[in-house]
Design an enzyme around this catalytic site. Structure first.
Site, mmCIF file in Angstrom:
data_model
loop_
_atom_site.group_PDB
_atom_site.id
_atom_site.type_symbol
_atom_site.label_atom_id
_atom_site.label_comp_id
_atom_site.label_asym_id
_atom_site.label_seq_id
_atom_site.Cartn_x
_atom_site.Cartn_y
_atom_site.Cartn_z
ATOM 1 N N ARG A 237 0.861 -1.182 0.000
ATOM 2 C CA ARG A 237 0.000 0.000 0.000
ATOM 3 C C ARG A 237 0.897 1.232 0.000
ATOM 4 N NH1 ARG A 237 -3.440 -2.661 -1.614
ATOM 5 N NH2 ARG A 237 -5.520 -3.090 -0.803
ATOM 6 N N GLU A 266 -2.490 7.743 -4.362
ATOM 7 C CA GLU A 266 -2.871 7.157 -5.658
ATOM 8 C C GLU A 266 -4.347 7.337 -5.997
ATOM 9 O OE1 GLU A 266 -1.846 2.974 -4.892
ATOM 10 O OE2 GLU A 266 -3.987 2.531 -5.016
ATOM 11 N N HIS A 298 -1.164 0.296 -9.689
ATOM 12 C CA HIS A 298 -1.875 -0.693 -8.858
ATOM 13 C C HIS A 298 -2.428 -1.839 -9.716
ATOM 14 C CE1 HIS A 298 -3.858 -0.950 -4.673
ATOM 15 N NE2 HIS A 298 -3.789 -2.155 -5.190
#
Ligand code: NAI
Length: 348
Positions: A237, A266, A298
């Protein structure tokens, strides 16, 4: 009414995989493109279940609105759940389920893709040869064989990564507050404390969840303990790494390269096309200028197998909830991370 599910933050590939998995369930699914947030939570009126993804911010205010609109279940179609205020969900009697381990191989293999690309600079070679430039100056890498990899978090993804890296002949140092019995006595794998992992690793890869304990675990102090020229990989993360400290480490040459599938802020950018607009996030823009930084958006989870597993498990989670069955993938504030202590019973 019970049969209805409202999806937030949906992309065409989500719709495709869920439509295929929905055939035996016959749920009435509404797919929204928008994120779940304070403005959009009211759209859930009349839906007992909502389905959300990693960058939907499900804080206490969103949970209160969902509760007012009659929602009973938040079905995350992700493994991570750091974006949900679990206490607020528990206080409002909202159940939260997730999809653990839908394909740890997908994420581990992506971490290796980042490592190999950064090391052997294949992303640069691709453009060079297409431009008729067959020079290999500047593309020098190193043998991964006999180098040391530090893996933080030895859960499902960490384990897959360890297996791949052992196959490449790397020595593996691991850190996890809850050591995994599977690794006991495994040749070439040693549990160490974090300072030792930082000090000895040539490559460090993060595979722990984002919690208050791991938030900004990579910052100035931890970077200072690392080897000069270390390669840092984050598919966990974004907030595991303090971006300003990463940028300083890169500028000083302390960090040799960084492969990031996740980024602190993000949610503003990832999964969207900004190719015709400006990036106003100066930290992200700065990171994108480094030749030794590789950012992917991601996409660690993004394999056919993972998408199919995510869709199947999410719909099975919802089915278990609607039938009043034990939900093995419930994340419960009261029981701890996963509602396992109450075998066969719900907490509320
Ligand atoms: P997992 O729950 O199987 O393993 C997590 C491990 O981290 C556990 O062994 C746990 O004990 C350990 N851990 C907890 N606190 C820690 C700490 N303070 N320091 C070090 N280790 C700690 O989870 P899994 O499936 O391996 O996923 C790991 C993370 O990867 C997820 O939490 C999620 O944030 C991220 N992820 C990223 C994806 C992507 O597309 N880039 C996709 C799926 C997950």
């Amino acid at each position: 009414m019970e049969n209805k599910i409202l999806f937030f933050d949906t992309k065409p590939y989500d719709k495709k995989s869920f439509e295929e998995s929905n055939e035996p369930f016959h749920y009435e699914i509404t797919y929204l493109k928008t994120h779940l947030n304070q403005e959009t939570a009211k759209f859930a009126s009349g839906y007992p279940s909502v389905c959300a993804f990693v960058n939907d911010e499900i804080d206490a205010s969103v949970i209160r609105i969902l509760k007012q609109e009659g929602v009973k279940l938040i079905a995350l179609r992700s493994a991570g759940y750091n974006n949900v205020d679990l206490k607020a969900a528990y206080d409002n009697r909202l159940h939260v389920v997730r999809v653990p381990g839908y394909s740890p191989h997908a994420v581990a293999e992506h971490a290796v893709a980042l490592m190999l690309t950064l090391n052997r600079k294949t992303h640069k070679a691709y453009f060079r040869t297409r431009d008729g430039n067959f020079s290999i100056n500047g593309l020098l890498g190193f043998d991964m064989h006999r180098k040391t990899a530090g893996v933080v978090g030895t859960g499902q993804i960490g384990l897959c990564l360890i297996n791949i890296l052992r196959g490449m002949g790397m020595e593996i140092l691991v850190y996890d507050p809850y050591p995994n019995k599977i690794l006991e006595g495994k040749e070439g794998v040693s549990y160490v404390d974090l300072p030792e992992l930082y000090r000895r690793s040539d490559v460090i890869s993060l595979h722990c969840p984002l919690t208050t304990a791991t938030h900004h675990m990579i910052q100035e102090k931890s970077i200072a303990q690392m080897k000069d020229g270390v390669m840092l990989i984050n598919t966990g993360r974004g907030k595991l790494i303090k971006t300003t400290a990463l940028i300083s480490g890169l500028k000083q040459g302390k960090i040799g390269s960084a492969g990031l599938d996740v980024y602190e802020e993000e949610h503003e950018y990832f999964f969207e096309d900004f190719s015709s607009s400006l990036i106003s996030d100066d930290l992200l823009a700065r990171l994108l200028t480094f030749p030794n930084v590789l950012i992917t958006s991601h996409q660690g989870f993004f394999t056919r197998e993972a998408l199919a597993n995510i869709a199947d498990t999410t719909l099975r989670n919802i089915s278990a909830f609607l039938k009043g069955e034990f939900m093995e993938n419930e994340i419960c504030y009261r029981c701890g991370n996963v509602c396992r202590k109450k075998q066969g019973k719900r907490c509320f």
